[in-house]
Design a protein around this motif. Structure first.
Motif, mmCIF file in Angstrom:
data_model
loop_
_atom_site.group_PDB
_atom_site.id
_atom_site.type_symbol
_atom_site.label_atom_id
_atom_site.label_comp_id
_atom_site.label_asym_id
_atom_site.label_seq_id
_atom_site.Cartn_x
_atom_site.Cartn_y
_atom_site.Cartn_z
ATOM 1 N N PHE A 83 65.419 0.095 25.165
ATOM 2 C CA PHE A 83 66.220 0.600 23.964
ATOM 3 C C PHE A 83 65.845 1.831 23.272
ATOM 4 O O PHE A 83 66.921 2.658 22.721
ATOM 5 C CB PHE A 83 65.702 -0.563 22.777
ATOM 6 C CG PHE A 83 66.259 -0.273 21.463
ATOM 7 C CD1 PHE A 83 67.375 -0.487 21.042
ATOM 8 C CD2 PHE A 83 65.264 0.017 20.401
ATOM 9 C CE1 PHE A 83 67.759 -0.301 19.721
ATOM 10 C CE2 PHE A 83 65.524 0.483 19.190
ATOM 11 C CZ PHE A 83 66.920 0.090 18.771
ATOM 12 N N SER A 86 68.231 4.315 25.184
ATOM 13 C CA SER A 86 69.722 4.341 24.653
ATOM 14 C C SER A 86 69.684 5.403 23.422
ATOM 15 O O SER A 86 70.822 6.155 23.305
ATOM 16 C CB SER A 86 69.985 3.045 24.352
ATOM 17 O OG SER A 86 69.938 2.200 25.548
ATOM 18 N N LYS A 90 71.917 8.820 23.122
ATOM 19 C CA LYS A 90 73.054 9.016 22.501
ATOM 20 C C LYS A 90 72.610 10.263 21.262
ATOM 21 O O LYS A 90 73.837 10.754 20.851
ATOM 22 C CB LYS A 90 73.324 7.805 21.773
ATOM 23 C CG LYS A 90 73.625 6.646 22.790
ATOM 24 C CD LYS A 90 74.139 5.392 22.177
ATOM 25 C CE LYS A 90 74.662 4.365 23.181
ATOM 26 N NZ LYS A 90 74.725 3.035 22.268
ATOM 27 N N ALA A 280 83.225 2.867 31.229
ATOM 28 C CA ALA A 280 82.128 3.175 30.482
ATOM 29 C C ALA A 280 81.569 4.581 30.793
ATOM 30 O O ALA A 280 80.597 4.819 30.026
ATOM 31 C CB ALA A 280 81.132 2.059 30.966
ATOM 32 N N GLY A 285 79.180 8.615 25.438
ATOM 33 C CA GLY A 285 78.220 7.606 25.316
ATOM 34 C C GLY A 285 77.572 7.370 26.776
ATOM 35 O O GLY A 285 78.086 7.819 27.728
ATOM 36 N N SER A 286 76.377 6.524 26.575
ATOM 37 C CA SER A 286 75.965 6.237 27.849
ATOM 38 C C SER A 286 76.009 4.914 28.373
ATOM 39 O O SER A 286 76.464 4.149 27.487
ATOM 40 C CB SER A 286 74.250 6.697 27.579
ATOM 41 O OG SER A 286 73.802 5.517 26.549
ATOM 42 N N LEU A 287 75.849 4.567 29.596
ATOM 43 C CA LEU A 287 75.898 3.135 29.872
ATOM 44 C C LEU A 287 75.084 2.191 29.237
ATOM 45 O O LEU A 287 74.074 2.482 28.875
ATOM 46 C CB LEU A 287 75.855 3.214 31.524
ATOM 47 C CG LEU A 287 76.570 3.818 32.520
ATOM 48 C CD1 LEU A 287 76.040 3.808 33.940
ATOM 49 C CD2 LEU A 287 78.081 3.229 32.277
ATOM 50 N N SER A 288 75.612 0.865 29.219
ATOM 51 C CA SER A 288 74.752 -0.060 28.811
ATOM 52 C C SER A 288 73.835 -0.566 29.865
ATOM 53 O O SER A 288 74.019 -0.092 30.995
ATOM 54 C CB SER A 288 75.741 -1.359 28.446
ATOM 55 O OG SER A 288 76.328 -2.062 29.446
ATOM 56 N N LEU A 289 72.928 -1.047 29.435
ATOM 57 C CA LEU A 289 71.856 -1.682 30.432
ATOM 58 C C LEU A 289 72.142 -2.400 31.795
ATOM 59 O O LEU A 289 72.192 -2.156 32.967
ATOM 60 C CB LEU A 289 70.654 -2.325 29.879
ATOM 61 C CG LEU A 289 69.728 -3.031 30.826
ATOM 62 C CD1 LEU A 289 68.794 -1.580 31.618
ATOM 63 C CD2 LEU A 289 68.483 -3.648 30.031
ATOM 64 N N CYS A 291 75.407 -2.194 32.755
ATOM 65 C CA CYS A 291 76.442 -1.527 33.541
ATOM 66 C C CYS A 291 75.406 -0.476 34.461
ATOM 67 O O CYS A 291 76.039 -0.314 35.373
ATOM 68 C CB CYS A 291 77.320 -0.709 32.779
ATOM 69 S SG CYS A 291 78.595 -1.799 31.678
ATOM 70 N N ASP A 418 73.151 9.769 32.069
ATOM 71 C CA ASP A 418 72.384 8.461 32.136
ATOM 72 C C ASP A 418 71.016 8.933 32.612
ATOM 73 O O ASP A 418 70.243 8.139 32.907
ATOM 74 C CB ASP A 418 72.918 7.528 33.024
ATOM 75 C CG ASP A 418 74.387 7.017 32.793
ATOM 76 O OD1 ASP A 418 74.877 6.955 31.691
ATOM 77 O OD2 ASP A 418 75.319 6.925 34.050
ATOM 78 N N LYS A 421 68.080 7.195 30.733
ATOM 79 C CA LYS A 421 68.017 5.810 30.965
ATOM 80 C C LYS A 421 67.598 5.508 32.432
ATOM 81 O O LYS A 421 66.643 4.651 32.911
ATOM 82 C CB LYS A 421 69.299 5.163 30.880
ATOM 83 C CG LYS A 421 69.308 3.659 31.061
ATOM 84 C CD LYS A 421 70.788 2.950 30.695
ATOM 85 C CE LYS A 421 70.830 2.881 29.102
ATOM 86 N NZ LYS A 421 71.502 3.963 28.494
#
Length: 488
Positions: A83, A86, A90, A280, A285-289, A291, A418, A421
């Motif tokens: 978390f 992320s 961002k 995405a 923005g960054s990738l979701s977890l 993705c 990314d 992350k």
């Protein structure tokens, strides 16, 4: 002790040389601040994590209860780290990064005050130790993010120098803490941690304020005007206005991470990702977890080895007091053992980037796995405390290479946008390994004895070696297939 004085002198001299070079090349260095930051951080880790079992068992907790406490801390850290990654991905402002670090260090600071100066029940001590240790552990990916963040903004930060000086500080504090706890009692560990955490939090405020890179502020085109926006930092630095918003503008050198335009003979990361993005990956923005895991499945599987190495490492290190007791040792021997492994770690840390460049990812991970396995075998076969000391020498090719290799390996496999992350995924899996190692170590020692726990550590190191041997080649192959054309 002469070895440590030599390493500290060498580190200070390297910082001086770097500072003079930066004056000539008109670059700014944060290596001195970052080195102090790392030193204070690892002193806190020494006092609160490495001597956690010694402290809590002296207070009256059972070894299995200690395992559950440290397991809870690592699970909490694992859950929150991604978390935080992320947020860091961002955010383009140093204020957000520093605020996160201050909050995470402030929570342990308050808990240390409670544990040091109030008389609380044993169960409450165990409960409070969980967020305290978790907050300290969650600082690690943010410490790495500092290097990445300021390197993209025309600063130099020598990671290897900082980690080497911090390793020396960890070793000296381990030696001192082992004897201090033997003479003065277990409470001295948290008092030392309290002072170091307060200083560590104050150091965070010394990092310069920097805004978003001009290329990020400019939008999808990636390039701003000649002077950028006021929030992008000093307008009299034209090179900053056209820097890439990702990590491809940074090169890894033998001793530091600096802007790539100032380097010639360096170990370059993969080509820049300035191609047209879709889905995405588009925008800032960054990738979701989810993705991220889908996109980098081989990378995520390969860093599962980090989890197993971490489990073996933590189970053997955090329960050193239980390992040396049957051999006639005490907390002072724990301190000496940690000193020996730190002395072995410093040379490995200093040459880590050169070694990674020479051996490349696949061979470096095999070397780490083999070294961990041999180290655990020394523990299993130890008939005296001296054998434990000898096993600690293999720190030079195991843990010494692990954090730098995680950083460089992420750069080899993960797209630049990314990167935080990617690093935090590896760090979070290491934290999960710490959790499993702490839980396994406490339960195994309590239920089956030290010998059974150490055999489990050997098994974990061997399984990690197998995972690295199988999945690292797939991750590197997948990264080559998705690499974008170079922008230069």
């Amino acid at each position: 002790h002469r070895h440590f004085l030599f390493y500290l002198y060498s580190g200070g001299y390297s910082i001086y040389n770097e500072s003079m070079n930066n004056v000539i090349t008109n670059r700014r260095s944060l290596t001195a601040i970052y080195s102090i930051h790392q030193c204070l951080y690892w002193i806190v880790v020494c006092c609160t994590v490495s001597f956690a079992a010694t402290y809590m068992t002296a207070k009256g907790l059972d070894v299995s209860a200690v395992g559950f406490v440290l397991f809870g801390a690592n699970i909490l850290s694992f859950a929150v780290q991604l978390f935080l990654a992320s947020i860091a991905d961002k955010s383009g402002d140093s204020r957000a990064l520093k605020l996160l670090m201050i909050i995470l260090s402030g929570i342990p600071l308050i808990i240390m005050l409670v544990l040091c100066f109030t008389d609380i029940p044993l169960w409450l001590l165990a409960v409070l130790y969980v967020p305290m240790a978790a907050g300290i552990d969650m600082e690690m990916p943010l410490m790495n993010s500092i290097v990445v963040f300021y390197s993209k903004r025309s600063y130099t930060v020598s990671y290897s120098i900082a980690r080497s000086i911090a390793a020396a500080a960890f070793g000296l504090s381990s030696l001192g803490m082992g004897y201090a706890m033997k003479i003065l009692g277990c409470d001295v560990s948290l008092l030392a941690a309290l002072v170091s955490t307060a200083a560590y939090t104050a150091i965070t405020l010394l990092y310069p304020r920097e805004g978003m890179l001009a290329s990020r502020a400019a939008g999808p085109s990636g390039i701003a005007g000649a002077h950028g926006d006021a929030s992008d930092g000093p307008a009299d630095r034209p090179d900053q206005a056209v820097q890439q918003a990702d990590l491809s503008g940074i090169a890894i050198t033998d001793t530091s991470i600096t802007p790539a335009e100032h380097q010639s003979d360096t170990h370059q990361c993969r080509p820049a990702s300035d191609h047209v993005l879709t889905g995405a990956e588009s925008g800032t923005g960054s990738l979701s977890l989810i993705c991220f895991i889908r996109k980098y499945k081989w990378y995520v599987l390969s860093v599962g080895a980090v989890m197993l190495f971490g489990a073996s490492h933590v189970a053997s290190e955090n329960y050193l007091i239980e390992i040396v007791r049957p051999l006639g040792g005490d907390s002072s021997n724990v301190g000496v053992a940690l000193l020996v492994c730190t002395m072995a770690e410093i040379p490995g840390t200093l040459i880590a980037s050169r070694l990674y460049k020479k051996l490349q990812a696949r061979r470096i991970w095999l070397l780490i796995g083999i070294s961990y396995t041999i180290r655990m075998l020394f523990y299993v076969l130890a008939g005296s405390v001296g054998m434990i000391y000898l096993g600690q020498v293999f720190q030079c090719c195991s843990y010494a290479l692990l954090p730098p290799s995680q950083l460089y390996y992420a750069r080899d496999c993960v797209d630049d946008r990314d990167m935080v992350k990617g690093q935090s995924t590896s760090t979070a899996l290491y934290s999960l390994g710490n959790a499993l190692g702490n839980l396994f170590g406490g339960l195994a020692v309590s239920a089956a004895g030290v010998a059974a726990m150490l055999k489990g550590c050997v098994g974990g190191a061997l399984l990690g070696l197998l995972i690295a041997a199988v999945f690292v080649p797939f991750a590197l192959k997948a990264a080559k297939k998705t690499a974008a054309p170079a922008y230069r």
